[in-house]
Design a protein around this motif. Structure first.
Motif, mmCIF file in Angstrom:
data_model
loop_
_atom_site.group_PDB
_atom_site.id
_atom_site.type_symbol
_atom_site.label_atom_id
_atom_site.label_comp_id
_atom_site.label_asym_id
_atom_site.label_seq_id
_atom_site.Cartn_x
_atom_site.Cartn_y
_atom_site.Cartn_z
ATOM 1 N N THR A 64 -3.498 -8.021 -8.595
ATOM 2 C CA THR A 64 -3.515 -6.548 -7.668
ATOM 3 C C THR A 64 -4.819 -5.896 -7.689
ATOM 4 O O THR A 64 -5.216 -6.086 -8.923
ATOM 5 N N LEU A 65 -5.257 -5.570 -6.702
ATOM 6 C CA LEU A 65 -6.515 -5.013 -6.450
ATOM 7 C C LEU A 65 -6.384 -3.608 -6.185
ATOM 8 O O LEU A 65 -5.849 -3.435 -4.964
ATOM 9 N N GLU A 66 -6.782 -2.661 -6.735
ATOM 10 C CA GLU A 66 -6.605 -1.459 -6.093
ATOM 11 C C GLU A 66 -7.850 -0.668 -6.066
ATOM 12 O O GLU A 66 -8.989 -0.978 -6.033
ATOM 13 N N SER A 77 -2.823 5.300 -2.690
ATOM 14 C CA SER A 77 -3.882 4.499 -3.344
ATOM 15 C C SER A 77 -3.697 3.159 -2.513
ATOM 16 O O SER A 77 -2.608 2.461 -2.134
ATOM 17 N N LEU A 112 -10.014 -1.501 0.515
ATOM 18 C CA LEU A 112 -9.680 -0.739 -0.665
ATOM 19 C C LEU A 112 -10.467 0.570 -0.749
ATOM 20 O O LEU A 112 -10.096 1.577 -1.319
ATOM 21 N N ARG A 131 -3.950 -0.848 -2.157
ATOM 22 C CA ARG A 131 -3.602 -1.814 -3.115
ATOM 23 C C ARG A 131 -3.703 -3.145 -2.340
ATOM 24 O O ARG A 131 -2.819 -3.442 -1.109
ATOM 25 N N THR A 191 -3.917 -9.023 2.873
ATOM 26 C CA THR A 191 -4.750 -7.856 3.436
ATOM 27 C C THR A 191 -4.093 -7.460 4.480
ATOM 28 O O THR A 191 -3.275 -8.094 5.172
ATOM 29 N N THR A 211 0.903 -1.096 0.023
ATOM 30 C CA THR A 211 -0.037 0.058 0.050
ATOM 31 C C THR A 211 0.750 1.277 -0.092
ATOM 32 O O THR A 211 1.988 1.283 0.573
ATOM 33 N N THR A 242 -2.682 -7.475 -2.838
ATOM 34 C CA THR A 242 -2.183 -8.328 -3.947
ATOM 35 C C THR A 242 -2.474 -10.057 -3.330
ATOM 36 O O THR A 242 -2.908 -10.044 -2.274
#
Length: 96
Positions: free
Chosen positions: A20-22, A7, A92, A9, A65, A3, A11
């Motif tokens: 990868t989630l943003e 933003s 997020l 982030r 997370t 992170t 993974t």
């Protein structure tokens, strides 16, 4: 997980693929990225079996997370899956 100040982030590794989630993703977008190999249409299940076979034994499907590592269940409709989507969404999108 990575992170930065600009933003959020998250993974993970799912079916042998790094993801990868943003920040800014909807719950449905999160779900589709965590269970990317699953067809949305049940009649596509034969195609899914082919993709599952291609992925082979790639180790555990996990998402990292702030709370730790979470295993991704095989069933995106399970209660565990819904809780994981909510957890990821909250991390997020902390302002929501």
């Amino acid at each position: 997980m990575a992170t930065d100040a600009n933003s959020a982030r998250i993974t993970g590794r799912v079916h042998g693929r790094d993801i990868t989630l943003e920040g800014g993703l909807s719950r449905d977008e999160i779900r589709s990225r965590l269970w990317w190999w699953r067809p949305e249409d049940p009649k596509d299940s034969g195609e899914r079996k082919d993709r599952d076979h291609e992925s082979g034994d790639s180790g555990a499907d996990v998402i990292a997370t702030l709370g730790g590592y979470y295993e991704i269940s095989a069933d995106p409709g399970s209660q565990e899956a819904e809780e994981l989507v909510e957890l990821v969404y909250a991390e997020l999108n902390p302002a929501d």
